[in-house]
Design a protein around this motif. Sequence first.
Motif, short mmCIF file in Angstrom:
data_model
loop_
_atom_site.label_atom_id
_atom_site.label_comp_id
_atom_site.label_asym_id
_atom_site.label_seq_id
_atom_site.Cartn_x
_atom_site.Cartn_y
_atom_site.Cartn_z
N LEU A 100 0.85 -1.18 0.00
CA LEU A 100 0.00 0.00 0.00
C LEU A 100 0.89 1.24 0.00
N PRO A 101 1.11 1.87 -1.15
CA PRO A 101 1.99 3.04 -1.18
C PRO A 101 1.35 4.25 -0.53
N MET A 102 2.18 5.21 -0.16
CA MET A 102 1.68 6.50 0.29
C MET A 102 1.79 7.53 -0.82
N LYS A 103 2.89 7.52 -1.55
CA LYS A 103 3.08 8.50 -2.62
C LYS A 103 2.13 8.19 -3.77
N THR A 104 1.44 9.22 -4.22
CA THR A 104 0.53 9.09 -5.36
C THR A 104 0.98 10.06 -6.46
N ALA A 105 0.18 10.15 -7.50
CA ALA A 105 0.50 11.07 -8.59
C ALA A 105 0.16 12.52 -8.25
N SER A 106 -0.48 12.74 -7.11
CA SER A 106 -0.81 14.12 -6.69
C SER A 106 0.46 14.94 -6.53
#
Length: 236
Positions: A100-106
């Motif tokens: 489950l990553p924290m970094k997204t494309a936002s």
Amino acid sequence: MKHEFLAYETRDEAADFAARMASGVLAAAIEDSGKASFMVSGGSSPAPLFKRLATTDLSWDRVTVGLVDERWVGPEHAGSNEALVRQHLLTAKAGAAGFLPMKTASLTAKAAVEDRVQAYWPHCDPIDLILLGMGPDGHTASWFPKAGGLKAAMHAADGVTVAAIDATGCEVAGKMPERMTLTGPAIIDSDAAILLIFGEDKRAVLDAALKASPEDMPVRYAIDGLGPRLTIIWAP
């Protein structure tokens, strides 16, 4: 009740015990509910533990691994906790675990909070096992002293699992001050927790933190909140 403190003569012994404890907690959670959540920290200290866990016999396909915190950089960046976890933990047998990553494309951590709250919440109700670290300033997760958003993160409402942190001006955060972190409720509600620290300097920081206020050394908030569910493992 107070946390448990275990001191080992060598880092290998400490990592061996931490791996046995972690695998035991995760196996018990799987037996109890058919699944387990394991939230992990970055940094250099967890790497020996990760390498041991990667080859441990466990129903890894029933484990979801997530992050305690993350710098707002992509997984190709050297500072990415996701990259470290993928390199050292999510290999061999543990490669079957979900991640489950924290970094997204936002573009910013703040913009991604709502999305990541929804993603993390099902796995933080409560977290079965959380692996914490501690910095030389007494931070844990991305709870840096005097960081922007620290109070809101530590004292978030129930169900708010992650928060954005602006660690600009916090020396330990270096050149990557934009962070996402698990919140106070997410961390202190965990069923079991390990704080893994190495070195005489970290032992001194821990001793200082146990006498400091949570605002000055935020790891104190996690230690007090977790109480007997926390095992601190140290080696010189």
